[in-house]
Enzyme design. Structure first.
Site, PDB file in Angstrom:
ATOM      1  CG  ASP A  69      -2.018   1.053   1.026  1.00 14.66           C
ATOM      2  OD1 ASP A  69      -2.932   0.813   0.213  1.00 14.66           O
ATOM      3  OD2 ASP A  69      -1.949   2.129   1.658  1.00 14.66           O
TER       4      ASP A  69
HETATM    5  C1  LIG Z   1       3.240   8.423  -5.924  1.00 14.05           C
HETATM    6  C2  LIG Z   1       2.973   7.365  -6.943  1.00 14.05           C
HETATM    7  C3  LIG Z   1       1.999   6.403  -6.751  1.00 14.05           C
HETATM    8  N1  LIG Z   1       1.753   5.439  -7.697  1.00 14.05           N
HETATM    9  C4  LIG Z   1       0.725   4.394  -7.499  1.00 14.05           C
HETATM   10  C5  LIG Z   1       1.238   3.145  -6.820  1.00 14.05           C
HETATM   11  C6  LIG Z   1      -0.050   2.466  -6.390  1.00 14.05           C
HETATM   12  O1  LIG Z   1      -0.481   1.626  -7.447  1.00 14.05           O
HETATM   13  C7  LIG Z   1      -1.029   3.633  -6.221  1.00 14.05           C
HETATM   14  C8  LIG Z   1      -1.416   3.782  -4.781  1.00 14.05           C
HETATM   15  O2  LIG Z   1      -2.534   2.989  -4.492  1.00 14.05           O
HETATM   16  P1  LIG Z   1      -2.518   1.688  -3.581  1.00 14.05           P
HETATM   17  O3  LIG Z   1      -3.780   1.697  -2.790  1.00 14.05           O
HETATM   18  O4  LIG Z   1      -1.235   1.560  -2.860  1.00 14.05           O
HETATM   19  O5  LIG Z   1      -2.555   0.477  -4.638  1.00 14.05           O
HETATM   20  P2  LIG Z   1      -3.625   0.144  -5.764  1.00 14.05           P
HETATM   21  O6  LIG Z   1      -5.016   0.431  -5.270  1.00 14.05           O
HETATM   22  O7  LIG Z   1      -3.196   0.799  -7.039  1.00 14.05           O
HETATM   23  O8  LIG Z   1      -3.460  -1.416  -5.947  1.00 14.05           O
HETATM   24  P3  LIG Z   1      -3.754  -2.584  -4.889  1.00 14.05           P
HETATM   25  O9  LIG Z   1      -4.383  -1.984  -3.644  1.00 14.05           O
HETATM   26  O10 LIG Z   1      -4.664  -3.541  -5.569  1.00 14.05           O
HETATM   27  O11 LIG Z   1      -2.397  -3.159  -4.626  1.00 14.05           O
HETATM   28  O12 LIG Z   1      -0.356   4.796  -6.685  1.00 14.05           O
HETATM   29  C9  LIG Z   1       2.490   5.432  -8.875  1.00 14.05           C
HETATM   30  O13 LIG Z   1       2.285   4.574  -9.737  1.00 14.05           O
HETATM   31  N2  LIG Z   1       3.468   6.369  -9.079  1.00 14.05           N
HETATM   32  C10 LIG Z   1       3.745   7.341  -8.177  1.00 14.05           C
HETATM   33  O14 LIG Z   1       4.662   8.162  -8.419  1.00 14.05           O
END
Ligand SMILES: Cc1cn([C@H]2C[C@H](O)[C@@H](COP(=O)(O)OP(=O)(O)OP(=O)(O)O)O2)c(=O)[nH]c1=O
Length: 193
Positions: A69
């Protein structure tokens, strides 16, 4: 060993593939993702563990479940994924011209054995004009990402400097993940291939 990625995130999937993990299953965890009233490191670990436990219950014995997360932390406040284009713009205006911290919590669960850790990375944004923010929001890239940006995409142009594991910002801290996987008997460095 069967490895299960408990995530719907295409970035996490791509990062595991990049490490050479072959044939892993993807089972996204359906949790409310309610952050507990705790500091950011504890909060991301807790949510990651909830995701991993949920999916582990559905998996056969011996499966190693990986969940994560990611939160962007600024001024003592957690920024999750924006719910609208307006909210994405507001988040980006707050991030403009200053530094913030990205936290990713990772949970590994196998046959009831649980391990969690959180990694933090400092990210320094250059000042962004309102026009730049509007144009970036229009690309749609901010919408499924914590803090409304993707460091691995167009969002890269706003990042002056990063202090820590870049992959942690993308959603999976690879350096520490590989160390933790070793404790579960998965060695991604010394492979026969
Ligand atoms: C800050 C940042 C976040 N992110 C993404 C990573 C995570 O996928 C998302 C944060 O949400 P999360 O809730 O961590 O993950 P998710 O809902 O995408 O997937 P799951 O819960 O099924 O594992 O933001 C990027 O891709 N690049 C970035 O620079």
């Amino acid at each position: 060993m069967e490895i299960v990625l408990a995530s719907a995130s295409p970035r996490r999937r791509a990062l595991l593939e990049m490490l050479g993990v072959r044939g892993f299953k993807i089972i996204p965890a359906e949790t409310g993702e309610e952050a507990p009233d705790a500091g950011p490191a504890d909060a991301v670990c807790h949510i990651a563990l909830m995701k991993a436990r949920k999916v582990s219950e559905e998996c056969p014995a011996g499966a190693l479940v990986i969940a994560a997360d990611t939160l962007v932390y600024l001024d003592g406040e957690a920024l999750g994924k924006p719910k609208s284009a307006d909210e994405a713009g507001a988040m980006l205006r707050r991030l403009s011209g200053r530094d913030h911290t990205v936290y990713t919590g990772v949970a590994l669960v196998k046959d009831g054995r649980e391990m969690t850790f959180a990694e933090s990375t400092g990210v320094f944004f250059r000042p962004m004009s309102d026009e730049e923010i509007a144009a970036y929001v229009k690309t749609g890239e901010p919408m499924d990402k914590a803090g409304a940006y993707g460091a691995q995409g167009r969002g890269a142009v706003f990042i002056e400097r990063i202090d820590g594991d870049f992959f942690n910002v993308m959603g999976l801290p690879l350096c520490r993940l590989v160390t933790m996987l070793r404790r579960f008997g998965v060695d991604l460095i010394n492979t026969e291939e």
